[in-house]
Scaffold this motif. Structure first.
Motif, PDB file in Angstrom:
ATOM      1  N   LEU A  20      -6.998   0.683  -6.394  1.00 41.70           N
ATOM      2  CA  LEU A  20      -6.565  -0.481  -5.621  1.00 41.70           C
ATOM      3  C   LEU A  20      -7.751  -1.406  -5.429  1.00 41.70           C
ATOM      4  O   LEU A  20      -8.810  -0.988  -4.960  1.00 41.70           O
ATOM      5  CB  LEU A  20      -6.009  -0.044  -4.264  1.00 41.70           C
TER       6      LEU A  20
ATOM      7  N   LEU B 112       0.827  -1.217   0.000  1.00 44.75           N
ATOM      8  CA  LEU B 112       0.000   0.000   0.000  1.00 44.75           C
ATOM      9  C   LEU B 112       0.853   1.255   0.000  1.00 44.75           C
ATOM     10  O   LEU B 112       0.578   2.208  -0.744  1.00 44.75           O
ATOM     11  CB  LEU B 112      -0.924   0.004   1.222  1.00 44.75           C
ATOM     12  N   GLU B 113       1.887   1.263   0.837  1.00 43.48           N
ATOM     13  CA  GLU B 113       2.766   2.432   0.890  1.00 43.48           C
ATOM     14  C   GLU B 113       3.471   2.649  -0.446  1.00 43.48           C
ATOM     15  O   GLU B 113       3.651   3.790  -0.883  1.00 43.48           O
ATOM     16  CB  GLU B 113       3.773   2.276   2.025  1.00 43.48           C
TER      17      GLU B 113
ATOM     18  N   VAL C 246      -4.620   4.148   4.727  1.00 43.58           N
ATOM     19  CA  VAL C 246      -5.944   4.284   4.111  1.00 43.58           C
ATOM     20  C   VAL C 246      -6.309   5.761   4.007  1.00 43.58           C
ATOM     21  O   VAL C 246      -6.804   6.213   2.973  1.00 43.58           O
ATOM     22  CB  VAL C 246      -7.019   3.484   4.886  1.00 43.58           C
TER      23      VAL C 246
ATOM     24  N   ILE D 130      -4.357   7.271   1.140  1.00 45.15           N
ATOM     25  CA  ILE D 130      -4.932   6.883  -0.154  1.00 45.15           C
ATOM     26  C   ILE D 130      -6.219   7.661  -0.414  1.00 45.15           C
ATOM     27  O   ILE D 130      -6.422   8.206  -1.500  1.00 45.15           O
ATOM     28  CB  ILE D 130      -5.184   5.367  -0.197  1.00 45.15           C
TER      29      ILE D 130
ATOM     30  N   ILE E 208      -9.395   3.344  -3.342  1.00 41.68           N
ATOM     31  CA  ILE E 208      -9.585   1.937  -3.025  1.00 41.68           C
ATOM     32  C   ILE E 208     -10.963   1.553  -3.530  1.00 41.68           C
ATOM     33  O   ILE E 208     -11.964   2.166  -3.165  1.00 41.68           O
ATOM     34  CB  ILE E 208      -9.484   1.673  -1.502  1.00 41.68           C
TER      35      ILE E 208
ATOM     36  N   VAL F 211      -9.670  -2.554   5.561  1.00 38.40           N
ATOM     37  CA  VAL F 211      -9.578  -1.093   5.564  1.00 38.40           C
ATOM     38  C   VAL F 211     -10.028  -0.473   6.884  1.00 38.40           C
ATOM     39  O   VAL F 211      -9.643   0.644   7.196  1.00 38.40           O
ATOM     40  CB  VAL F 211     -10.338  -0.427   4.389  1.00 38.40           C
TER      41      VAL F 211
ATOM     42  N   PHE G  23      -4.077  -0.080   9.603  1.00 37.32           N
ATOM     43  CA  PHE G  23      -4.034   0.469   8.249  1.00 37.32           C
ATOM     44  C   PHE G  23      -4.597   1.885   8.166  1.00 37.32           C
ATOM     45  O   PHE G  23      -4.650   2.464   7.081  1.00 37.32           O
ATOM     46  CB  PHE G  23      -4.812  -0.431   7.286  1.00 37.32           C
TER      47      PHE G  23
END
Length: 166
Positions: free
Chosen positions: A19, A2-3, A36, A39, A47, A27, A32
């Motif tokens: 994603l 994710l990073e 999250v 993002i 996402i 999530v 996270f």
């Protein structure tokens, strides 16, 4: 992962990253929360949360210029259908788990560092339709047999079994 996708969205700002995961319940986990939030705050990254629509992952892939994934049969299906894929094949403590089991060489679709992922993403997204042609032609010819018929997993298994018998 994710990073690094968040970093990729910053390093290639003219992309839009969606994603998609097999399951989405993660999530809401506190561990996270920060990534999250990053993002969700991004202008070029989201996402995917639609899990009611059947085969939505395939729909997303069909409209993608590039699919970046951990190794999955969906990635193989995309490759067989001619959709460019890069496999993210590393974590902070592992590397080459899938690459050592599957015969994707000499294709450069397995990325073992963020730098490889970034450079190959830029090559594929450059607009040059032949940028990685030799890599994908190898896979199409040797691994997929030129078929994008939904039976990639079966052929991959047969190919691995033949390698094990050698």
């Amino acid at each position: 992962f994710l990073e690094e996708m968040a970093q990729l969205s910053r390093d290639i700002p003219n992309v839009f990253i969606i994603l998609r995961f097999k399951h989405i319940d993660w999530v809401s986990l506190p561990v996270f929360a920060e990534v999250v939030w990053e993002i969700e705050s991004s202008e070029n990254m989201v996402i995917s949360m639609d899990y009611k629509k059947p085969f939505f992952s395939y729909d997303l892939c069909a409209h993608s210029d590039l699919v970046i994934a951990k190794h999955t049969s969906l990635g193989d299906e995309c490759l067989a259908a001619g959709i460019p894929v890069l496999f993210h094949e590393y974590t902070h403590n592992t590397k080459r788990l899938v690459a050592d089991a599957f015969d994707y060489g000499p294709a450069r679709i397995m990325c073992f560092t963020y730098q490889e992922l970034l450079e190959r993403s830029k090559i594929i997204l450059s607009g040059d339709p032949h940028a990685m042609t030799p890599d994908y032609e190898y896979l199409e010819r040797i691994v997929y047999g030129g078929l994008g018929d939904g039976k990639v997993r079966k052929r991959i298994h047969a190919h691995i079994e033949s390698l094990l018998k050698e």
